[in-house]
Design a protein around this motif. Structure first.
Motif, PDB file in Angstrom:
ATOM      1  N   LEU A  26       0.811  -1.216   0.000  1.00 56.90           N
ATOM      2  CA  LEU A  26       0.000   0.000   0.000  1.00 56.90           C
ATOM      3  C   LEU A  26       0.850   1.274   0.000  1.00 56.90           C
ATOM      4  O   LEU A  26       0.305   2.364   0.021  1.00 56.90           O
ATOM      5  CB  LEU A  26      -0.923   0.009   1.225  1.00 56.90           C
ATOM      6  CG  LEU A  26      -1.895  -1.180   1.342  1.00 56.90           C
ATOM      7  CD1 LEU A  26      -2.712  -1.047   2.624  1.00 56.90           C
ATOM      8  CD2 LEU A  26      -2.805  -1.235   0.126  1.00 56.90           C
ATOM      9  N   LEU A  27       2.155   1.117  -0.046  1.00 58.32           N
ATOM     10  CA  LEU A  27       3.058   2.271   0.040  1.00 58.32           C
ATOM     11  C   LEU A  27       3.897   2.373  -1.216  1.00 58.32           C
ATOM     12  O   LEU A  27       4.065   1.405  -1.970  1.00 58.32           O
ATOM     13  CB  LEU A  27       3.985   2.120   1.259  1.00 58.32           C
ATOM     14  CG  LEU A  27       3.294   1.945   2.621  1.00 58.32           C
ATOM     15  CD1 LEU A  27       4.337   1.684   3.698  1.00 58.32           C
ATOM     16  CD2 LEU A  27       2.472   3.180   2.974  1.00 58.32           C
ATOM     17  N   LEU A  28       4.420   3.566  -1.450  1.00 62.38           N
ATOM     18  CA  LEU A  28       5.350   3.792  -2.549  1.00 62.38           C
ATOM     19  C   LEU A  28       6.765   3.578  -2.019  1.00 62.38           C
ATOM     20  O   LEU A  28       7.174   4.240  -1.065  1.00 62.38           O
ATOM     21  CB  LEU A  28       5.201   5.216  -3.086  1.00 62.38           C
ATOM     22  CG  LEU A  28       6.248   5.656  -4.119  1.00 62.38           C
ATOM     23  CD1 LEU A  28       6.180   4.800  -5.387  1.00 62.38           C
ATOM     24  CD2 LEU A  28       6.081   7.138  -4.450  1.00 62.38           C
ATOM     25  N   ALA A  29       7.479   2.650  -2.651  1.00 67.12           N
ATOM     26  CA  ALA A  29       8.857   2.367  -2.244  1.00 67.12           C
ATOM     27  C   ALA A  29       9.803   2.981  -3.255  1.00 67.12           C
ATOM     28  O   ALA A  29       9.725   2.677  -4.452  1.00 67.12           O
ATOM     29  CB  ALA A  29       9.085   0.867  -2.140  1.00 67.12           C
ATOM     30  N   ARG A  30      10.699   3.835  -2.782  1.00 67.19           N
ATOM     31  CA  ARG A  30      11.682   4.489  -3.651  1.00 67.19           C
ATOM     32  C   ARG A  30      13.085   4.109  -3.184  1.00 67.19           C
ATOM     33  O   ARG A  30      13.368   4.054  -1.983  1.00 67.19           O
ATOM     34  CB  ARG A  30      11.538   6.013  -3.606  1.00 67.19           C
ATOM     35  CG  ARG A  30      10.162   6.500  -3.987  1.00 67.19           C
ATOM     36  CD  ARG A  30      10.099   8.038  -3.964  1.00 67.19           C
ATOM     37  NE  ARG A  30      10.996   8.626  -4.931  1.00 67.19           N
ATOM     38  CZ  ARG A  30      12.074   9.345  -4.615  1.00 67.19           C
ATOM     39  NH1 ARG A  30      12.370   9.551  -3.326  1.00 67.19           N
ATOM     40  NH2 ARG A  30      12.855   9.860  -5.545  1.00 67.19           N
ATOM     41  N   THR A  31      13.959   3.880  -4.144  1.00 70.79           N
ATOM     42  CA  THR A  31      15.352   3.565  -3.828  1.00 70.79           C
ATOM     43  C   THR A  31      16.194   4.825  -4.016  1.00 70.79           C
ATOM     44  O   THR A  31      16.180   5.450  -5.085  1.00 70.79           O
ATOM     45  CB  THR A  31      15.887   2.450  -4.740  1.00 70.79           C
ATOM     46  OG1 THR A  31      15.070   1.281  -4.553  1.00 70.79           O
ATOM     47  CG2 THR A  31      17.321   2.106  -4.393  1.00 70.79           C
ATOM     48  N   ILE A  32      16.930   5.195  -2.990  1.00 72.85           N
ATOM     49  CA  ILE A  32      17.741   6.416  -3.005  1.00 72.85           C
ATOM     50  C   ILE A  32      19.191   6.034  -2.725  1.00 72.85           C
ATOM     51  O   ILE A  32      19.483   5.282  -1.799  1.00 72.85           O
ATOM     52  CB  ILE A  32      17.260   7.420  -1.939  1.00 72.85           C
ATOM     53  CG1 ILE A  32      15.803   7.799  -2.173  1.00 72.85           C
ATOM     54  CG2 ILE A  32      18.140   8.654  -1.928  1.00 72.85           C
ATOM     55  CD1 ILE A  32      15.251   8.719  -1.107  1.00 72.85           C
ATOM     56  N   ARG A  33      20.066   6.597  -3.538  1.00 69.43           N
ATOM     57  CA  ARG A  33      21.500   6.419  -3.326  1.00 69.43           C
ATOM     58  C   ARG A  33      22.063   7.739  -2.823  1.00 69.43           C
ATOM     59  O   ARG A  33      21.818   8.786  -3.398  1.00 69.43           O
ATOM     60  CB  ARG A  33      22.202   5.995  -4.617  1.00 69.43           C
ATOM     61  CG  ARG A  33      21.778   4.624  -5.138  1.00 69.43           C
ATOM     62  CD  ARG A  33      22.386   4.342  -6.511  1.00 69.43           C
ATOM     63  NE  ARG A  33      23.838   4.332  -6.461  1.00 69.43           N
ATOM     64  CZ  ARG A  33      24.568   3.242  -6.220  1.00 69.43           C
ATOM     65  NH1 ARG A  33      23.966   2.080  -6.029  1.00 69.43           N
ATOM     66  NH2 ARG A  33      25.875   3.295  -6.203  1.00 69.43           N
ATOM     67  N   MET A  34      22.799   7.669  -1.742  1.00 70.44           N
ATOM     68  CA  MET A  34      23.398   8.887  -1.174  1.00 70.44           C
ATOM     69  C   MET A  34      24.703   8.515  -0.493  1.00 70.44           C
ATOM     70  O   MET A  34      24.890   7.366  -0.061  1.00 70.44           O
ATOM     71  CB  MET A  34      22.437   9.549  -0.185  1.00 70.44           C
ATOM     72  CG  MET A  34      22.066   8.701   1.023  1.00 70.44           C
ATOM     73  SD  MET A  34      20.910   9.537   2.119  1.00 70.44           S
ATOM     74  CE  MET A  34      19.413   9.430   1.131  1.00 70.44           C
TER      75      MET A  34
END
Length: 332
Positions: free
Chosen positions: A76-84
């Motif tokens: 039910l959620l938006l999953a985003r992959t972030i590189r930092m």
């Protein structure tokens, strides 16, 4: 160790410490409302509460009474992959907000979001979970009709670390005030315990200061008494010398008697004078003047005889001499 790694380690330690605090202490001291985990759409552990996903969208007929932490399914959620890059937790949050604003059509006031754990330590990759505020409000409202008051929305699979939305202030509006009161009471208790613990040290410090004062006063008194003793000793020495000058000095009569007895019959005294404690005698002897000095020395007089000058011979063949008698030194 880099700053990011150190910050992450500190965060993990603080989370572990928080989890180690008993729930009753969180309720009593931190005024944290008690809440049970509510699993949505998955098989819960034994004894835990679970509801189907429909409970988030349908309406019930029960008013909310049970306070729960809802585990929202990741579907039910938006999953985003972030590189930092590796950085501190605060900077990581700021970078995640910036990435959310730049790469999604959402504004910050439109969504709830949280940053998950690092999925790849070598690549510094993080998962950002995003949910619309309208969806969270709808979920909370629907759950209220089923008898649940939501304290927090958590990410399923990460119940301890990933808090998507927190409504603790709505559940316990006076918790902040209660925490301040508890902090103040704890501070007072700690100060009281410290004062009890440090009281012997304070008393010892006061007693030490008093004793130091007394020792200083006694030292000054001892110095003053030492000066008085020295002065009295000098007076006593002078008195002793004065008394000894009368007791131990030889009288003229005694000196004349000793000389009269000690001088042999072959000596004729023609002149005698006494000055400065010395007796000067002039006369003649039919024998040797040197033998006379030796004989007087052996007589153990109070005076030590000695010739005052050369010996001369008279027309009758006698020796004319001059003797001086000095007082013997008194051995102490």
């Amino acid at each position: 160790m880099s700053v990011g790694t150190l910050s992450e380690l500190t965060g993990k330690i603080s989370d572990a410490l928080y989890e180690s605090v008993p729930s009753w202490l969180r309720v009593a001291f931190f005024a944290e409302p008690v809440a049970r985990l509510l699993y949505i759409g998955e098989t819960p552990p034994e004894g835990a509460m679970a509801k189907p996903e429909s409970v988030l969208t349908t309406r019930g007929q029960v008013r909310g009474h049970k306070v729960v932490d809802v585990l929202v399914p990741t579907a039910l959620l938006l999953a985003r992959t972030i590189r930092m890059p590796a950085t501190s937790k605060i900077n990581r949050k700021a970078l995640a907000e910036l990435d959310l604003l730049r790469r999604t059509p959402f504004a910050l006031d439109e969504v709830y979001w949280t940053l998950g754990a690092n999925t790849d330590r070598n690549a510094d990759t993080y998962t950002q979970w995003v949910a619309k505020r309208s969806d969270i409000v709808s979920f909370r409202s629907a759950l209220a009709t089923h008898g649940f008051r939501v304290r927090r929305f958590l990410i399923a699979g990460h119940p301890s670390a990933s808090v998507l939305a927190d409504f603790t202030a709505d559940i316990a509006p006076h918790a902040k005030l209660q925490r301040r009161i508890n902090y103040g009471a704890a501070g007072v208790i700690v100060l009281a315990l410290l004062s009890v613990w440090l009281q012997p040290a304070w008393q010892a410090r006061t007693e030490m200061a008093r004793q130091t004062e007394a020792v200083t006063a006694l030292f000054e008194e001892a110095v003053a008494l030492r000066s008085e003793i020295e002065a009295l000793k000098r007076v006593d020495d002078e008195r002793t010398q004065f008394v000894n000058s009368f007791i131990r000095r030889d009288r003229v009569v005694d000196a004349l008697r000793q000389l009269s007895v000690a001088l042999p019959d072959h000596v004729w005294a023609s002149d005698m004078s006494i000055a400065s404690g010395e007796i000067t005698l002039s006369g003649e002897t039919s024998q040797s003047a040197a033998d006379l000095v030796l004989a007087l020395t052996e007589a153990n007089l109070s005076y030590v005889p000695a010739l005052t000058g050369p010996v001369s011979r008279t027309a009758e063949g006698k020796e004319r001499f001059g003797l001086v008698f000095r007082p013997q030194e008194v051995r102490q």
